[in-house]
Design a protein around this motif. Structure first.
Motif, mmCIF file in Angstrom:
data_model
loop_
_atom_site.group_PDB
_atom_site.id
_atom_site.type_symbol
_atom_site.label_atom_id
_atom_site.label_comp_id
_atom_site.label_asym_id
_atom_site.label_seq_id
_atom_site.Cartn_x
_atom_site.Cartn_y
_atom_site.Cartn_z
ATOM 1 N N HIS A 38 0.841 -1.199 0.000
ATOM 2 C CA HIS A 38 0.000 0.000 0.000
ATOM 3 C C HIS A 38 0.873 1.245 0.000
ATOM 4 N N THR A 39 0.381 2.313 -0.613
ATOM 5 C CA THR A 39 0.981 3.635 -0.441
ATOM 6 C C THR A 39 0.084 4.408 0.520
ATOM 7 N N VAL A 40 0.698 4.946 1.585
ATOM 8 C CA VAL A 40 -0.066 5.576 2.655
ATOM 9 C C VAL A 40 0.629 6.876 3.053
ATOM 10 N N PRO A 41 -0.092 8.000 3.124
ATOM 11 C CA PRO A 41 0.532 9.244 3.591
ATOM 12 C C PRO A 41 1.112 9.076 4.989
ATOM 13 N N GLY A 42 2.344 9.581 5.178
ATOM 14 C CA GLY A 42 3.009 9.457 6.466
ATOM 15 C C GLY A 42 4.081 10.513 6.636
ATOM 16 N N GLY A 43 5.183 10.120 7.262
ATOM 17 C CA GLY A 43 6.207 11.054 7.704
ATOM 18 C C GLY A 43 5.931 11.413 9.146
ATOM 19 N N LYS A 44 6.974 11.437 9.980
ATOM 20 C CA LYS A 44 6.750 11.618 11.413
ATOM 21 C C LYS A 44 6.077 12.946 11.728
ATOM 22 N N GLY A 45 6.431 13.998 11.005
ATOM 23 C CA GLY A 45 5.785 15.284 11.253
ATOM 24 C C GLY A 45 4.319 15.265 10.884
ATOM 25 N N ALA A 46 4.010 14.823 9.675
ATOM 26 C CA ALA A 46 2.620 14.758 9.236
ATOM 27 C C ALA A 46 1.815 13.807 10.113
ATOM 28 N N ASN A 47 2.420 12.681 10.490
ATOM 29 C CA ASN A 47 1.723 11.738 11.370
ATOM 30 C C ASN A 47 1.328 12.390 12.683
ATOM 31 N N GLN A 48 2.266 13.108 13.302
ATOM 32 C CA GLN A 48 1.977 13.733 14.596
ATOM 33 C C GLN A 48 0.930 14.835 14.446
ATOM 34 N N ALA A 49 0.973 15.543 13.330
ATOM 35 C CA ALA A 49 -0.033 16.581 13.095
ATOM 36 C C ALA A 49 -1.418 15.966 12.977
ATOM 37 N N ILE A 50 -1.536 14.881 12.217
ATOM 38 C CA ILE A 50 -2.830 14.221 12.044
ATOM 39 C C ILE A 50 -3.296 13.617 13.358
ATOM 40 N N ALA A 51 -2.379 12.995 14.105
ATOM 41 C CA ALA A 51 -2.747 12.417 15.399
ATOM 42 C C ALA A 51 -3.287 13.478 16.337
ATOM 43 N N ALA A 52 -2.630 14.621 16.394
ATOM 44 C CA ALA A 52 -3.073 15.699 17.283
ATOM 45 C C ALA A 52 -4.415 16.268 16.842
ATOM 46 N N ALA A 53 -4.600 16.422 15.534
ATOM 47 C CA ALA A 53 -5.876 16.946 15.036
ATOM 48 C C ALA A 53 -7.012 15.984 15.341
ATOM 49 N N ARG A 54 -6.786 14.706 15.117
ATOM 50 C CA ARG A 54 -7.844 13.726 15.384
ATOM 51 C C ARG A 54 -8.124 13.601 16.878
ATOM 52 N N ALA A 55 -7.103 13.890 17.690
ATOM 53 C CA ALA A 55 -7.289 13.820 19.140
ATOM 54 C C ALA A 55 -7.964 15.063 19.707
ATOM 55 N N GLY A 56 -8.248 16.053 18.852
ATOM 56 C CA GLY A 56 -9.061 17.167 19.287
ATOM 57 C C GLY A 56 -8.434 18.540 19.257
ATOM 58 N N ALA A 57 -7.199 18.668 18.771
ATOM 59 C CA ALA A 57 -6.528 19.968 18.770
ATOM 60 C C ALA A 57 -6.697 20.696 17.442
ATOM 61 N N ARG A 58 -6.530 22.021 17.494
ATOM 62 C CA ARG A 58 -6.329 22.795 16.273
ATOM 63 C C ARG A 58 -4.834 22.749 15.965
ATOM 64 N N VAL A 59 -4.486 22.389 14.742
ATOM 65 C CA VAL A 59 -3.092 22.086 14.405
ATOM 66 C C VAL A 59 -2.684 22.822 13.140
ATOM 67 N N ALA A 60 -1.473 23.392 13.170
ATOM 68 C CA ALA A 60 -0.846 23.966 11.987
ATOM 69 C C ALA A 60 0.409 23.162 11.671
ATOM 70 N N PHE A 61 0.586 22.790 10.411
ATOM 71 C CA PHE A 61 1.737 21.988 10.002
ATOM 72 C C PHE A 61 2.639 22.793 9.078
ATOM 73 N N ALA A 62 3.935 22.842 9.408
ATOM 74 C CA ALA A 62 4.928 23.525 8.581
ATOM 75 C C ALA A 62 5.948 22.510 8.099
ATOM 76 N N GLY A 63 6.224 22.513 6.802
ATOM 77 C CA GLY A 63 7.184 21.583 6.218
ATOM 78 C C GLY A 63 7.210 21.772 4.721
ATOM 79 N N ALA A 64 7.613 20.728 3.997
ATOM 80 C CA ALA A 64 7.728 20.831 2.545
ATOM 81 C C ALA A 64 7.390 19.508 1.883
ATOM 82 N N VAL A 65 6.755 19.606 0.719
ATOM 83 C CA VAL A 65 6.530 18.461 -0.153
ATOM 84 C C VAL A 65 7.032 18.821 -1.545
ATOM 85 N N GLY A 66 7.223 17.809 -2.389
ATOM 86 C CA GLY A 66 7.661 18.047 -3.754
ATOM 87 C C GLY A 66 6.501 18.430 -4.658
#
Length: 312
Positions: A38-66
């Motif tokens: 399977h191809t699945v969106p991940g990366g430790k930063g993105a994972n933690q952002a999604i985990a925090a958002a699903r756990a109930g926080a307002r989250v801003a993610f800073a980083g880079a994609v191609g």
């Protein structure tokens, strides 16, 4: 985003996970047959952002994609989870990828190719402003170390570091960290102590608070005020542990931002991590706030099916 208070900011990596499922991972030079891919969106930063958002926080993610198809998919996954991607930059070239092998029982091995993540030099002015208004800043080590240090030095937010991949940490980074969350292996690399309890004490010589995650043995916590806590794992049959540590970190940040004390924050994060290992993939496995609250109210809802898991 001007003038808007952010609860949690994440400065980190976004990777597309290329996941192969096998009975047993191959040894060097060995070829094995896999069961699924399977191809699945991940990366430790993105994972933690999604985990925090699903756990109930307002989250801003800073980083880079191609500027490739993976980059488009990674942004979409963050947006779908409710993460603000206004600080996610697009750079020429490929996005980061992670090659992951998952064995029956959930154990995994991972090779990360940084791609766009390797171009990040530090938060830009807009990202720095958002981080400064945040309750917490989640950091990992899949971006260049200089970029991580630059983010940690920004004033305002509590700095929570997941020191993965495991590398020796520069003093200039440790001086800015409020809470560090290594697993057993990472704690040993940082401190030289193989025993998790000894490693915890050594970590507290470096940072004010530390949690060492122990997988099926739960987690241990310490702070310089003398508090020591052990959090048992939730009984669960692990299917895929890929995102357990990131789920734990994201959920722990949420609990702390909401004012929970250390014991209750650990319990919240452990329940979230246990729920995540019941499902395959990184970001798709992360539980919602409703699921976490239900598991805390009725521990059997976390999946008491034999074995146990916290985060690793």
């Amino acid at each position: 985003m001007a003038g808007e208070q952010r609860v949690i900011s994440v400065f980190g990596s976004a990777n597309m996970d290329l996941v192969a499922y096998v009975t047993s991972a191959p040894s060097l030079g060995e070829t094995v047959m896999g069961r699924a891919f399977h191809t699945v969106p991940g990366g430790k930063g993105a994972n933690q952002a999604i985990a925090a958002a699903r756990a109930g926080a307002r989250v801003a993610f800073a980083g880079a994609v191609g500027d490739d198809a993976f980059g488009t998919e990674l942004r979409a996954a963050l947006v779908d989870a409710g993460v603000d991607t206004g600080l996610l930059r697009v750079v020429p070239g490929p996005s980061g990828v992670a090659h992951i092998v998952v064995e029956d029982g959930g154990a995994n091995s991972i090779i990360v190719i940084p791609g766009a993540n390797g171009t990040v030099t530090g938060p830009d002015e807009e990202a720095a402003a958002v981080i400064g208004r945040s309750r917490a800043l989640l950091l990992q080590l899949e971006l260049p170390m200089a970029a991580v240090v630059a983010a940690a030095r920004l004033p305002g937010a509590e700095v929570i570091l997941t020191p993965a991949p495991a590398v020796p940490l520069p003093g200039e980074l440790l001086a800015e960290v409020d809470l560090i969350i290594p697993n057993e292996h990472e704690a040993a690399v940082i401190t030289g102590a193989a025993d998790p309890g000894e490693a915890l004490e050594a970590l507290l010589d470096l940072v004010p608070e530390a949690v060492v995650t122990l997988g099926a043995d739960g987690a241990i916590y310490g702070s310089r005020d003398g508090t020591r806590l052990r959090q048992p794992a939730v009984p669960v049959e692990a299917v895929d542990t890929t995102a357990a540590g990131d789920t734990f970190a994201g959920a722990l940040a949420v609990a702390r931002a909401e004012g929970l004390d250390a014991r209750h924050a650990l319990r919240f994060a452990t329940a979230a991590a246990a729920l995540s290992v019941r499902r395959r993939g990184a970001s798709p496995s992360m539980p919602s706030r409703r699921e976490i609250d239900r598991a805390l109210a009725r521990p059997e809802d976390a999946g008491s099916l034999g074995g146990a898991h916290g985060a690793s």
